[in-house]
Design a protein around this motif. Sequence first.
Motif, PDB file in Angstrom:
ATOM      1  N   ILE A   1       0.837  -1.207   0.000  1.00 29.59           N
ATOM      2  CA  ILE A   1       0.000   0.000   0.000  1.00 29.59           C
ATOM      3  C   ILE A   1       0.873   1.258   0.000  1.00 29.59           C
ATOM      4  O   ILE A   1       0.616   2.228  -0.721  1.00 29.59           O
ATOM      5  CB  ILE A   1      -0.941  -0.005   1.218  1.00 29.59           C
ATOM      6  CG1 ILE A   1      -1.973  -1.142   1.083  1.00 29.59           C
ATOM      7  CG2 ILE A   1      -1.646   1.337   1.354  1.00 29.59           C
ATOM      8  CD1 ILE A   1      -2.842  -1.328   2.311  1.00 29.59           C
TER       9      ILE A   1
ATOM     10  N   SER B   1       0.101   7.850   1.793  1.00 29.45           N
ATOM     11  CA  SER B   1      -0.832   7.218   2.728  1.00 29.45           C
ATOM     12  C   SER B   1      -0.288   7.157   4.150  1.00 29.45           C
ATOM     13  O   SER B   1      -1.059   7.023   5.103  1.00 29.45           O
ATOM     14  CB  SER B   1      -1.174   5.799   2.242  1.00 29.45           C
ATOM     15  OG  SER B   1       0.004   4.994   2.209  1.00 29.45           O
TER      16      SER B   1
ATOM     17  N   HIS C   1      -7.174   5.519   8.965  1.00 29.20           N
ATOM     18  CA  HIS C   1      -7.143   5.300   7.519  1.00 29.20           C
ATOM     19  C   HIS C   1      -5.740   5.044   6.981  1.00 29.20           C
ATOM     20  O   HIS C   1      -5.568   4.903   5.772  1.00 29.20           O
ATOM     21  CB  HIS C   1      -7.732   6.523   6.788  1.00 29.20           C
ATOM     22  CG  HIS C   1      -9.147   6.833   7.178  1.00 29.20           C
ATOM     23  ND1 HIS C   1      -9.476   7.655   8.244  1.00 29.20           N
ATOM     24  CD2 HIS C   1     -10.333   6.399   6.653  1.00 29.20           C
ATOM     25  CE1 HIS C   1     -10.785   7.745   8.347  1.00 29.20           C
ATOM     26  NE2 HIS C   1     -11.348   6.975   7.398  1.00 29.20           N
TER      27      HIS C   1
ATOM     28  N   GLN D   1      -5.826   0.051   7.269  1.00 26.14           N
ATOM     29  CA  GLN D   1      -6.437  -0.567   6.098  1.00 26.14           C
ATOM     30  C   GLN D   1      -6.245  -2.084   6.097  1.00 26.14           C
ATOM     31  O   GLN D   1      -7.111  -2.828   5.631  1.00 26.14           O
ATOM     32  CB  GLN D   1      -5.830   0.033   4.822  1.00 26.14           C
ATOM     33  CG  GLN D   1      -6.146   1.507   4.611  1.00 26.14           C
ATOM     34  CD  GLN D   1      -5.491   2.062   3.368  1.00 26.14           C
ATOM     35  OE1 GLN D   1      -5.309   1.327   2.381  1.00 26.14           O
ATOM     36  NE2 GLN D   1      -5.134   3.347   3.401  1.00 26.14           N
TER      37      GLN D   1
ATOM     38  N   SER E   1      -7.532  -3.234  10.206  1.00 31.45           N
ATOM     39  CA  SER E   1      -8.768  -2.581  10.635  1.00 31.45           C
ATOM     40  C   SER E   1      -8.453  -1.512  11.680  1.00 31.45           C
ATOM     41  O   SER E   1      -7.420  -1.579  12.353  1.00 31.45           O
ATOM     42  CB  SER E   1      -9.776  -3.588  11.197  1.00 31.45           C
ATOM     43  OG  SER E   1      -9.337  -4.083  12.451  1.00 31.45           O
TER      44      SER E   1
END
Length: 205
Positions: free
Chosen positions: A7, A14, A21, A26, A29
């Motif tokens: 990611i 990010s 978030h 991601q 959780s």
Amino acid sequence: MERIKAIIEDDPASVNLDLDHDPVAQVCSPDKFGRVLGMSVGISKTSLASSAPAKKQLCQQKQQHSMLEERFGSLEPQMVTITKILLETREEVAGQQSHRRIVADSSATSNARDPTCSQSHGDSSRGMELCELINMHREVVAKGRATRANIILDATLDTPIDIYNVRVCLVIDLDRSALFGSKRTFGELHLPTAVKWPKDFTRFL
């Protein structure tokens, strides 16, 4: 862990997302029950959020400190060069001042030997030049200053002649040097003073 890395590789920005978030949230959780994944017990989202401004300020201070160190490092060679230039300039100025003192002392000594050279600049500005007064034997009897172009015709004499008004500053022989057209001598005058002297017996230097 591999998914989190993937990611971040796909979206490096990010990592700046909030705790609900970011890449960890991601994959694993969002955090629950007042805990934050990867942190020790007692650290909550609220405590992390409250400490964020202080961490940001600390990071900015470190960046500024690093920038100042880089700037100082670039200025140091320039300061060394400027210091060398200042030292060389100071030595050059000191040498010039010493030379001027020597020239001034030499000029003062020269003027003391010959008072005709120590006249004020006012005489020079009026066009007066250094000259010698000579007698019938072509001997120098006095020195002074006169204006070369200022020739006067003395018609009071039996034979009119051209004369100069000479400002006498130095007399070679006070007792035996007679004034022109008079029985008086230079020794009877208070120097400096102006006298009339024939043009043909005035020699400009």
